[in-house]
Design a protein around this motif. Structure first.
Motif, PDB file in Angstrom:
ATOM      1  N   THR A 157     -11.714  -1.173-113.010  1.00 49.13           N
ATOM      2  CA  THR A 157     -11.653  -1.910-114.269  1.00 49.13           C
ATOM      3  C   THR A 157     -12.984  -1.754-114.994  1.00 49.13           C
ATOM      4  N   VAL A 158     -12.930  -1.393-116.250  1.00 49.49           N
ATOM      5  CA  VAL A 158     -14.150  -1.198-117.038  1.00 49.49           C
ATOM      6  C   VAL A 158     -14.566  -2.535-117.652  1.00 49.49           C
ATOM      7  N   ILE A 159     -15.819  -2.954-117.362  1.00 49.48           N
ATOM      8  CA  ILE A 159     -16.374  -4.156-117.981  1.00 49.48           C
ATOM      9  C   ILE A 159     -17.152  -3.699-119.216  1.00 49.48           C
ATOM     10  N   PRO A 160     -16.652  -3.963-120.404  1.00 51.83           N
ATOM     11  CA  PRO A 160     -17.294  -3.438-121.613  1.00 51.83           C
ATOM     12  C   PRO A 160     -18.580  -4.183-121.953  1.00 51.83           C
ATOM     13  N   HIS A 161     -19.422  -3.530-122.750  1.00 49.30           N
ATOM     14  CA  HIS A 161     -20.653  -4.158-123.228  1.00 49.30           C
ATOM     15  C   HIS A 161     -20.317  -4.964-124.480  1.00 49.30           C
ATOM     16  N   THR A 162     -19.665  -6.087-124.250  1.00 51.43           N
ATOM     17  CA  THR A 162     -19.229  -6.955-125.339  1.00 51.43           C
ATOM     18  C   THR A 162     -19.763  -8.357-125.071  1.00 51.43           C
ATOM     19  N   PRO A 163     -20.376  -8.995-126.049  1.00 49.82           N
ATOM     20  CA  PRO A 163     -20.916 -10.347-125.818  1.00 49.82           C
ATOM     21  C   PRO A 163     -19.842 -11.316-125.344  1.00 49.82           C
ATOM     22  N   HIS A 164     -20.235 -12.184-124.439  1.00 52.81           N
ATOM     23  CA  HIS A 164     -19.373 -13.255-123.939  1.00 52.81           C
ATOM     24  C   HIS A 164     -18.089 -12.730-123.285  1.00 52.81           C
ATOM     25  N   THR A 165     -18.169 -11.548-122.658  1.00 56.43           N
ATOM     26  CA  THR A 165     -17.009 -10.988-121.962  1.00 56.43           C
ATOM     27  C   THR A 165     -17.364 -10.719-120.507  1.00 56.43           C
ATOM     28  N   ALA A 166     -16.481 -11.079-119.601  1.00 56.11           N
ATOM     29  CA  ALA A 166     -16.729 -10.886-118.170  1.00 56.11           C
ATOM     30  C   ALA A 166     -15.410 -10.661-117.459  1.00 56.11           C
ATOM     31  N   LEU A 167     -15.508 -10.232-116.221  1.00 56.61           N
ATOM     32  CA  LEU A 167     -14.339 -10.026-115.373  1.00 56.61           C
ATOM     33  C   LEU A 167     -14.234 -11.216-114.427  1.00 56.61           C
ATOM     34  N   ARG A 168     -13.118 -11.948-114.521  1.00 60.03           N
ATOM     35  CA  ARG A 168     -12.912 -13.106-113.650  1.00 60.03           C
ATOM     36  C   ARG A 168     -12.309 -12.627-112.337  1.00 60.03           C
ATOM     37  N   ILE A 169     -12.920 -13.011-111.217  1.00 55.22           N
ATOM     38  CA  ILE A 169     -12.526 -12.523-109.888  1.00 55.22           C
ATOM     39  C   ILE A 169     -12.301 -13.711-108.969  1.00 55.22           C
ATOM     40  N   ARG A 170     -11.300 -13.586-108.106  1.00 49.55           N
ATOM     41  CA  ARG A 170     -11.063 -14.588-107.067  1.00 49.55           C
ATOM     42  C   ARG A 170     -10.836 -13.877-105.749  1.00 49.55           C
ATOM     43  N   ALA A 171     -11.520 -14.310-104.695  1.00 50.64           N
ATOM     44  CA  ALA A 171     -11.389 -13.694-103.378  1.00 50.64           C
ATOM     45  C   ALA A 171     -10.144 -14.212-102.676  1.00 50.64           C
ATOM     46  N   ASN A 172      -9.390 -13.308-102.078  1.00 51.86           N
ATOM     47  CA  ASN A 172      -8.204 -13.696-101.313  1.00 51.86           C
ATOM     48  C   ASN A 172      -8.543 -14.035 -99.866  1.00 51.86           C
ATOM     49  N   ARG A 173      -9.742 -13.660 -99.435  1.00 54.80           N
ATOM     50  CA  ARG A 173     -10.168 -13.920 -98.064  1.00 54.80           C
ATOM     51  C   ARG A 173     -11.685 -13.975 -98.028  1.00 54.80           C
ATOM     52  N   ASP A 174     -12.257 -14.448 -96.919  1.00 56.32           N
ATOM     53  CA  ASP A 174     -13.707 -14.455 -96.766  1.00 56.32           C
ATOM     54  C   ASP A 174     -14.225 -13.022 -96.846  1.00 56.32           C
TER      55      ASP A 174
END
Length: 229
Positions: free
Chosen positions: A169-186
């Motif tokens: 997934t490309v995280i663009p250089h855009t203000p106030h933009t991020a990739l939200r991530i959640r771990a399924n396991r430790d």
């Protein structure tokens, strides 16, 4: 090439890179005879398979054989005390490019000759162990998951199955933009070397391509406005 048949005297003329399975009806043992040669069948013998063409695995290809023969440290086929070839019953073996080879009695082609998978850049294969094994010094347990990241050519193993293909997934250089991530396991985040608990979440905002790392599994993620998260 047409199917080869014996002449009236039971003589088989086996060309190069062909083989026969010959059953000795006195001992009930089946042996392999490879060409080029001429075989004269005896009264107590029966040709139960062939002549068949040997299996040829070209460069950058592989095949999978079920019930493979057992070989010693020199590469020679191991025989039972009876003289029958010894098999690894129920097991599989990945065979890569090499000399043409016959299938011994009991061996079966599980997967035909197939081109190896090339994994491009910013792409990965999610792999899962189907049995415990050692992977270049790393002890993998059954159901462990990790990634094979491109660019590269993936060499299959019998201990591993490919679960899916993942694209970065490309995280663009855009203000106030991020990739939200959640771990399924430790797991352990490779960017900050921090331990992450199952179901914990965080944001990745650095401009780059993001790809799941080895030995961890991420939930589906999405691009989000970081000012509202």
């Amino acid at each position: 090439m047409k199917k080869l048949v014996p002449d009236a005297l039971g003589i088989f003329r086996i060309p190069p890179f062909y083989y026969l399975h010959i059953l000795d009806q006195s001992s009930n043992i089946t042996r392999v005879l490879t060409g080029p040669t001429t075989f004269v069948r005896q009264d107590n013998e029966e040709v139960v398979e062939g002549p068949e063409k040997m299996v040829v695995v070209p460069p950058n290809h592989y095949c999978v054989v079920r019930h493979p023969v057992v070989k010693d440290s020199t590469g020679e086929v191991v025989l039972e005390a009876s003289g029958q070839v010894k098999l690894k019953h129920g097991d599989l073996e990945v065979r890569l490019t090499g000399e043409p080879f016959p299938l011994y009695p009991g061996e079966r082609m599980q997967e035909p000759v197939t081109k190896l998978k090339a994994v491009p850049r910013d792409t990965a294969l999610r792999l899962q162990a189907v049995r415990d094994f050692s992977d270049n010094g790393i002890n993998r347990l059954a159901l462990d998951q990790w990634l094979f990241e491109g660019p590269g050519t993936y060499i299959p193993r019998i201990e591993v199955e490919v679960v899916e293909t993942i694209k970065a997934t490309v995280i663009p250089h855009t203000p106030h933009t991020a990739l939200r991530i959640r771990a399924n396991r430790d797991c352990k985040d490779r960017q900050v070397e921090a331990e992450c608990r199952a179901r914990s979440g965080w944001l990745e905002s650095q401009e780059r391509t993001y790809l799941d790392h080895t030995r961890r599994l991420w939930a589906p993620s999405q691009l989000t406005n970081s000012t509202t998260s």
